[in-house]
Design an enzyme around this catalytic site. Structure first.
Site, PDB file in Angstrom:
ATOM      1  N   ARG A   1       0.844  -1.179   0.000  1.00 13.45           N
ATOM      2  CA  ARG A   1       0.000   0.000   0.000  1.00 13.45           C
ATOM      3  C   ARG A   1       0.882   1.231   0.000  1.00 13.45           C
ATOM      4  NH1 ARG A   1      -4.577   0.849   4.555  1.00 13.45           N
ATOM      5  NH2 ARG A   1      -2.777   1.692   5.649  1.00 13.45           N
TER       6      ARG A   1
ATOM      7  N   ASP B   1       0.931  -2.897  12.021  1.00 16.18           N
ATOM      8  CA  ASP B   1       1.256  -3.359  10.668  1.00 16.18           C
ATOM      9  C   ASP B   1       1.667  -4.828  10.749  1.00 16.18           C
ATOM     10  OD1 ASP B   1       2.903  -4.077   8.381  1.00 16.18           O
ATOM     11  OD2 ASP B   1       2.786  -1.974   7.807  1.00 16.18           O
TER      12      ASP B   1
HETATM   13  C1  PRP Z   1      -1.052  -4.331   4.522  1.00 19.94           C
HETATM   14  C2  PRP Z   1      -1.893  -5.596   4.687  1.00 19.94           C
HETATM   15  C3  PRP Z   1      -2.707  -5.624   3.432  1.00 19.94           C
HETATM   16  C4  PRP Z   1      -2.948  -4.169   3.163  1.00 19.94           C
HETATM   17  C5  PRP Z   1      -4.304  -3.802   3.679  1.00 19.94           C
HETATM   18  O1  PRP Z   1       0.037  -4.599   3.716  1.00 19.94           O
HETATM   19  O2  PRP Z   1      -1.132  -6.751   4.918  1.00 19.94           O
HETATM   20  O3  PRP Z   1      -2.034  -6.234   2.345  1.00 19.94           O
HETATM   21  O4  PRP Z   1      -1.946  -3.425   3.895  1.00 19.94           O
HETATM   22  O5  PRP Z   1      -4.610  -2.477   3.370  1.00 19.94           O
HETATM   23  P1  PRP Z   1      -5.773  -2.078   2.365  1.00 19.94           P
HETATM   24  O6  PRP Z   1      -6.963  -2.932   2.669  1.00 19.94           O
HETATM   25  O7  PRP Z   1      -6.005  -0.632   2.695  1.00 19.94           O
HETATM   26  O8  PRP Z   1      -5.272  -2.273   0.970  1.00 19.94           O
HETATM   27  P2  PRP Z   1       1.235  -3.513   3.531  1.00 19.94           P
HETATM   28  O9  PRP Z   1       0.936  -2.567   2.425  1.00 19.94           O
HETATM   29  O10 PRP Z   1       1.543  -2.890   4.872  1.00 19.94           O
HETATM   30  O11 PRP Z   1       2.423  -4.416   3.022  1.00 19.94           O
HETATM   31  P3  PRP Z   1       3.343  -5.452   3.864  1.00 19.94           P
HETATM   32  O12 PRP Z   1       2.522  -6.674   4.141  1.00 19.94           O
HETATM   33  O13 PRP Z   1       4.478  -5.705   2.936  1.00 19.94           O
HETATM   34  O14 PRP Z   1       3.779  -4.754   5.137  1.00 19.94           O
END
Ligand code: PRP
Length: 213
Positions: A107, A203
């Protein structure tokens, strides 16, 4: 205000609440966090697979022959990198013949929009049932992006398996994909200004891989 959505399944179980409470706590260390994710993923997968199709299967026991039953669908596990990785092993324990197809999505911190960075889905031959594994459903943007990708691949049945979701994310996914079953341990009420789930668990990717700070 609309009523509960039939596609949303919130597991109601004391063990879910127990492990989820520890998962949320900031006192939980990365090794403990990973263990709680494994336990919750296993319980969620048990729930999410209760309607898998079966077929009769003849076997010989030490005493006689009998007709048992085996799962007849091809199953794909789709972990969303990075945090979804922590859910693969416990689900694969329950579905040892499943295929695992990773999707890389993160994200954008400014816009909260999902950014694709990895997908190696083969042309043709989609699985019958795909389980998207991601501990968090916040705005729903990443889940919708994964659903778009799997729909383009031709998967007829897709389920979303997440440990926690924000109500806004559930609504967003259900608007676009009302037939997609969403299995979660809890639905949290809010997203904050940075689009983090509140009360949430922080997170999940950082807490799984100990990459904070
Ligand atoms: C987090 C989580 C989801 C997403 C959810 O990932 O694991 O994939 O954000 O958010 P959304 O519903 O608003 O799209 P992140 O982007 O933090 O990546 P990571 O798992 O690599 O930390």
């Amino acid at each position: 205000m609309s009523g509960p959505r039939p596609n949303v399944h919130v597991v109601d179980h004391p063990l879910m609440r127990h492990h989820l409470t520890h998962l949320r706590s900031c006192e939980t260390t990365p090794i403990q966090f990973r263990a709680h994710v494994r336990r919750l993923a296993s319980l969620l997968a048990y729930e999410a697979t209760q309607d898998l199709e079966e077929k009769p299967h003849e076997i010989q026991t030490p005493l006689t022959t009998m007709t048992g039953s085996v799962v007849s669908s091809t199953i794909g596990l789709i972990p969303i990198l990075r945090a979804g990785l922590g859910m693969v092993e416990p689900v694969l324990d329950l579905l040892p013949d499943a295929q695992v197809w990773h999707l890389g999505l993160y994200r954008n911190e400014e816009t909260a929009q999902p950014v694709h960075y990895y997908s190696k889905l083969p042309p043709g031959q989609p699985v019958d049932v795909a389980l998207i594994l991601d501990p968090m459903l916040a705005t729903g943007g990443s889940a919708i992006a994964a659903l778009d990708t799997l729909t383009r691949w031709g998967v007829p049945r897709i389920k979303l398996v997440s440990i926690i979701a924000a109500q806004a994310g559930i609504e967003a996914v259900s608007e676009v994909y009302p037939q997609t079953d969403i299995h979660v341990c809890a639905v949290d009420p809010e997203l904050n200004a940075s689009k983090f789930i509140v009360p949430g668990l922080g997170d999940a990717g950082d807490r799984t891989f100990n990459t904070v700070g």
